[in-house]
Design a protein around this motif. Structure first.
Motif, PDB file in Angstrom:
ATOM      1  N   ARG A 101       6.509  25.318 -24.993  1.00 44.03           N
ATOM      2  CA  ARG A 101       6.184  23.911 -24.608  1.00 44.03           C
ATOM      3  C   ARG A 101       7.477  22.864 -24.835  1.00 44.03           C
ATOM      4  NH1 ARG A 101       4.595  20.494 -28.767  1.00 44.03           N
ATOM      5  NH2 ARG A 101       3.674  21.664 -30.871  1.00 44.03           N
ATOM      6  N   PHE A 102       7.680  22.011 -24.202  1.00 44.87           N
ATOM      7  CA  PHE A 102       8.828  21.103 -24.168  1.00 44.87           C
ATOM      8  C   PHE A 102       8.959  20.292 -25.633  1.00 44.87           C
ATOM      9  CE2 PHE A 102      10.423  16.870 -23.673  1.00 44.87           C
ATOM     10  CZ  PHE A 102      11.761  17.049 -22.971  1.00 44.87           C
ATOM     11  N   SER A 103      10.105  20.451 -26.067  1.00 40.51           N
ATOM     12  CA  SER A 103      10.148  19.658 -27.424  1.00 40.51           C
ATOM     13  C   SER A 103      11.515  18.939 -27.389  1.00 40.51           C
ATOM     14  CB  SER A 103      10.362  21.000 -28.370  1.00 40.51           C
ATOM     15  OG  SER A 103      11.737  21.589 -28.242  1.00 40.51           O
ATOM     16  N   ALA A 104      11.668  18.242 -28.714  1.00 39.00           N
ATOM     17  CA  ALA A 104      13.150  17.505 -28.769  1.00 39.00           C
ATOM     18  C   ALA A 104      14.235  18.136 -28.464  1.00 39.00           C
ATOM     19  CB  ALA A 104      13.063  16.729 -30.133  1.00 39.00           C
ATOM     20  N   ALA A 105      14.284  19.399 -28.883  1.00 37.28           N
ATOM     21  CA  ALA A 105      15.332  20.254 -28.568  1.00 37.28           C
ATOM     22  C   ALA A 105      15.663  20.337 -27.195  1.00 37.28           C
ATOM     23  CB  ALA A 105      15.147  21.739 -29.175  1.00 37.28           C
ATOM     24  N   ASP A 106      14.754  20.276 -26.350  1.00 34.65           N
ATOM     25  CA  ASP A 106      15.078  20.572 -24.948  1.00 34.65           C
ATOM     26  C   ASP A 106      15.488  19.214 -24.529  1.00 34.65           C
ATOM     27  OD1 ASP A 106      13.844  23.243 -23.807  1.00 34.65           O
ATOM     28  OD2 ASP A 106      12.230  22.239 -24.839  1.00 34.65           O
ATOM     29  N   VAL A 107      15.167  17.912 -25.039  1.00 38.16           N
ATOM     30  CA  VAL A 107      15.710  16.664 -24.626  1.00 38.16           C
ATOM     31  C   VAL A 107      17.381  16.654 -24.964  1.00 38.16           C
ATOM     32  CG1 VAL A 107      15.974  14.067 -25.166  1.00 38.16           C
ATOM     33  CG2 VAL A 107      13.621  15.303 -25.031  1.00 38.16           C
ATOM     34  N   TYR A 108      17.660  17.402 -26.196  1.00 38.35           N
ATOM     35  CA  TYR A 108      19.259  17.098 -26.497  1.00 38.35           C
ATOM     36  C   TYR A 108      19.893  18.250 -25.926  1.00 38.35           C
ATOM     37  CZ  TYR A 108      23.149  16.776 -29.169  1.00 38.35           C
ATOM     38  OH  TYR A 108      24.558  16.573 -29.406  1.00 38.35           O
ATOM     39  N   VAL A 109      19.255  19.372 -25.740  1.00 35.71           N
ATOM     40  CA  VAL A 109      20.040  20.555 -25.008  1.00 35.71           C
ATOM     41  C   VAL A 109      20.344  20.508 -23.535  1.00 35.71           C
ATOM     42  CG1 VAL A 109      20.189  22.966 -24.619  1.00 35.71           C
ATOM     43  CG2 VAL A 109      19.526  22.442 -26.806  1.00 35.71           C
ATOM     44  N   ALA A 110      19.293  19.954 -22.823  1.00 30.52           N
ATOM     45  CA  ALA A 110      19.650  19.742 -21.563  1.00 30.52           C
ATOM     46  C   ALA A 110      20.312  18.267 -21.059  1.00 30.52           C
ATOM     47  CB  ALA A 110      17.818  19.317 -21.044  1.00 30.52           C
ATOM     48  N   SER A 111      20.270  17.318 -22.098  1.00 25.54           N
ATOM     49  CA  SER A 111      21.077  16.349 -21.992  1.00 25.54           C
ATOM     50  C   SER A 111      22.339  16.553 -21.973  1.00 25.54           C
ATOM     51  CB  SER A 111      20.653  15.101 -23.162  1.00 25.54           C
ATOM     52  OG  SER A 111      19.323  14.591 -22.749  1.00 25.54           O
ATOM     53  N   MET A 112      22.773  17.306 -23.018  1.00 28.10           N
ATOM     54  CA  MET A 112      24.377  17.942 -23.202  1.00 28.10           C
ATOM     55  C   MET A 112      24.649  18.812 -21.727  1.00 28.10           C
ATOM     56  SD  MET A 112      25.599  17.025 -26.141  1.00 28.10           S
ATOM     57  CE  MET A 112      27.055  18.294 -26.292  1.00 28.10           C
ATOM     58  N   LEU A 113      23.759  19.532 -21.330  1.00 22.79           N
ATOM     59  CA  LEU A 113      24.057  20.282 -20.247  1.00 22.79           C
ATOM     60  C   LEU A 113      24.406  19.641 -19.083  1.00 22.79           C
ATOM     61  CD1 LEU A 113      22.109  23.500 -20.713  1.00 22.79           C
ATOM     62  CD2 LEU A 113      24.458  23.371 -21.295  1.00 22.79           C
ATOM     63  N   ASP A 114      23.198  18.678 -18.871  1.00 23.71           N
ATOM     64  CA  ASP A 114      23.280  17.510 -17.656  1.00 23.71           C
ATOM     65  C   ASP A 114      24.518  16.925 -17.395  1.00 23.71           C
ATOM     66  OD1 ASP A 114      21.731  16.898 -15.633  1.00 23.71           O
ATOM     67  OD2 ASP A 114      20.694  15.321 -16.670  1.00 23.71           O
ATOM     68  N   PHE A 115      24.778  16.152 -18.847  1.00 25.33           N
ATOM     69  CA  PHE A 115      26.213  15.558 -18.715  1.00 25.33           C
ATOM     70  C   PHE A 115      27.491  16.420 -18.383  1.00 25.33           C
ATOM     71  CE2 PHE A 115      29.758  14.335 -21.425  1.00 25.33           C
ATOM     72  CZ  PHE A 115      29.950  12.953 -20.961  1.00 25.33           C
ATOM     73  N   LEU A 116      27.585  17.509 -19.285  1.00 20.07           N
ATOM     74  CA  LEU A 116      28.808  18.138 -19.120  1.00 20.07           C
ATOM     75  C   LEU A 116      28.813  18.785 -17.481  1.00 20.07           C
ATOM     76  CD1 LEU A 116      28.452  20.167 -22.176  1.00 20.07           C
ATOM     77  CD2 LEU A 116      30.434  18.308 -21.514  1.00 20.07           C
ATOM     78  N   ILE A 117      27.656  19.196 -16.882  1.00 20.30           N
ATOM     79  CA  ILE A 117      28.051  19.615 -15.534  1.00 20.30           C
ATOM     80  C   ILE A 117      27.995  18.389 -14.757  1.00 20.30           C
ATOM     81  CG2 ILE A 117      26.366  20.417 -13.671  1.00 20.30           C
ATOM     82  CD1 ILE A 117      25.052  22.205 -15.355  1.00 20.30           C
ATOM     83  N   ALA A 118      27.492  17.223 -14.772  1.00 22.82           N
ATOM     84  CA  ALA A 118      27.683  15.889 -14.074  1.00 22.82           C
ATOM     85  C   ALA A 118      29.230  15.618 -13.985  1.00 22.82           C
ATOM     86  CB  ALA A 118      26.836  14.803 -14.291  1.00 22.82           C
ATOM     87  N   PHE A 119      29.860  15.710 -14.931  1.00 19.97           N
ATOM     88  CA  PHE A 119      31.275  15.250 -15.015  1.00 19.97           C
ATOM     89  C   PHE A 119      32.217  16.354 -14.886  1.00 19.97           C
ATOM     90  CE2 PHE A 119      28.972  11.614 -16.946  1.00 19.97           C
ATOM     91  CZ  PHE A 119      29.838  10.716 -16.388  1.00 19.97           C
ATOM     92  N   GLY A 120      31.590  17.584 -14.384  1.00 19.69           N
ATOM     93  CA  GLY A 120      32.580  18.619 -14.075  1.00 19.69           C
ATOM     94  C   GLY A 120      33.327  19.116 -15.151  1.00 19.69           C
ATOM     95  N   MET A 121      32.809  19.108 -16.213  1.00 24.79           N
ATOM     96  CA  MET A 121      33.205  19.954 -17.377  1.00 24.79           C
ATOM     97  C   MET A 121      32.583  21.102 -17.439  1.00 24.79           C
ATOM     98  SD  MET A 121      33.264  16.554 -20.077  1.00 24.79           S
ATOM     99  CE  MET A 121      34.165  17.352 -21.559  1.00 24.79           C
ATOM    100  N   LEU A 122      31.591  21.644 -17.052  1.00 27.84           N
ATOM    101  CA  LEU A 122      30.864  22.613 -17.309  1.00 27.84           C
ATOM    102  C   LEU A 122      30.581  23.427 -15.729  1.00 27.84           C
ATOM    103  CD1 LEU A 122      29.722  24.934 -19.039  1.00 27.84           C
ATOM    104  CD2 LEU A 122      27.531  23.596 -18.884  1.00 27.84           C
ATOM    105  N   PRO A 123      31.060  24.458 -15.395  1.00 25.82           N
ATOM    106  CA  PRO A 123      30.834  25.036 -13.936  1.00 25.82           C
ATOM    107  C   PRO A 123      29.333  25.377 -14.152  1.00 25.82           C
ATOM    108  CG  PRO A 123      32.677  26.182 -15.225  1.00 25.82           C
ATOM    109  CD  PRO A 123      32.062  25.472 -16.203  1.00 25.82           C
ATOM    110  N   PRO A 124      28.677  24.908 -12.988  1.00 23.19           N
ATOM    111  CA  PRO A 124      27.125  25.586 -12.583  1.00 23.19           C
ATOM    112  C   PRO A 124      27.061  27.091 -12.969  1.00 23.19           C
ATOM    113  CG  PRO A 124      27.997  24.151 -11.132  1.00 23.19           C
ATOM    114  CD  PRO A 124      29.272  24.542 -11.633  1.00 23.19           C
TER     115      PRO A 124
END
Length: 205
Positions: free
Chosen positions: A151-174
């Motif tokens: 199930r969804f947890s606070a760790a998903d908020v943090y991990v997903a937020s980090m990945l979301d940000f890095l992909i959005a700004f082109g710092m992490l290749p999809p």
């Protein structure tokens, strides 16, 4: 109120992570928007966070800074939100919450400033090298709906937020693993509410 929850942020900051977390928690909170050049460095806020950075929260007489710590605190302080995994899944929960806050954050900071760890010094650095850190977090989410348990947890908020940000700004290749993990999380109502709130607070050009 003795247990009032106050959120210190700027919409153009990592405060977006905590906005999402607060919306998942569902408890009422007050938002104080700070400016980088003035109120964030004012004595009143430096008494909250001497680093002069956001986000931070005050919950009653408790002050918490650092995104991963805030996420972990809120999950514990508001158990009715269901953001703290069952005890059997806490190992993965803490492991990946703090892996994202430690090695992943450090790896991208190094990359952003153009610093590459020499091959003979990688054993001295927590993240080793950029590719190792990214391959590790990719492996952690590959084929999973959630980073810890079923199930969804606070760790998903943090991990997903980090990945979301890095992909959005082109710092992490999809990667397919990232895309599959993030897609359903981006559809959560609290994610949408948080994005809408911060979008409305962005400076108007």
């Amino acid at each position: 109120m003795a247990n009032a929850l106050v959120f210190y942020t700027n919409p153009q900051s990592r405060g977006q992570i905590i906005r999402w977390m607060l919306e998942e928690v569902g408890a009422p909170y007050e938002t104080q928007i700070l400016d980088y050049a003035s109120t964030m460095k004012a004595p009143e806020y430096l008494a909250i966070n001497p680093m002069g950075k956001v986000p931070a929260i005050r919950h009653g007489d408790q002050i918490i800074t650092e995104c991963a710590a805030i996420c972990a605190y809120l999950a514990d302080a508001f158990p009715e939100a269901g953001l703290l995994p069952a005890p059997a899944d806490r190992g993965a929960y803490f492991r990946w919450l703090f892996f994202a806050a430690g090695p992943i954050e450090a790896a991208f900071t190094a990359k952003a400033v153009g610093w590459e760890v020499p091959a003979d010094k990688q054993g001295m650095v927590g993240f080793g090298n950029f590719d190792l850190a990214i391959d590790t977090i990719a492996g952690a989410v590959d084929g999973k709906a959630f980073i810890a348990g079923d199930r969804f947890s606070a760790a998903d908020v943090y991990v997903a937020s980090m990945l979301d940000f890095l992909i959005a700004f082109g710092m992490l290749p999809p990667r397919p693993a990232f895309d599959a993990y993030l897609a359903p999380l981006r559809e959560r109502p609290a994610y949408h509410r948080a994005k809408e709130i911060d979008a409305a607070l962005m400076p108007k050009s």
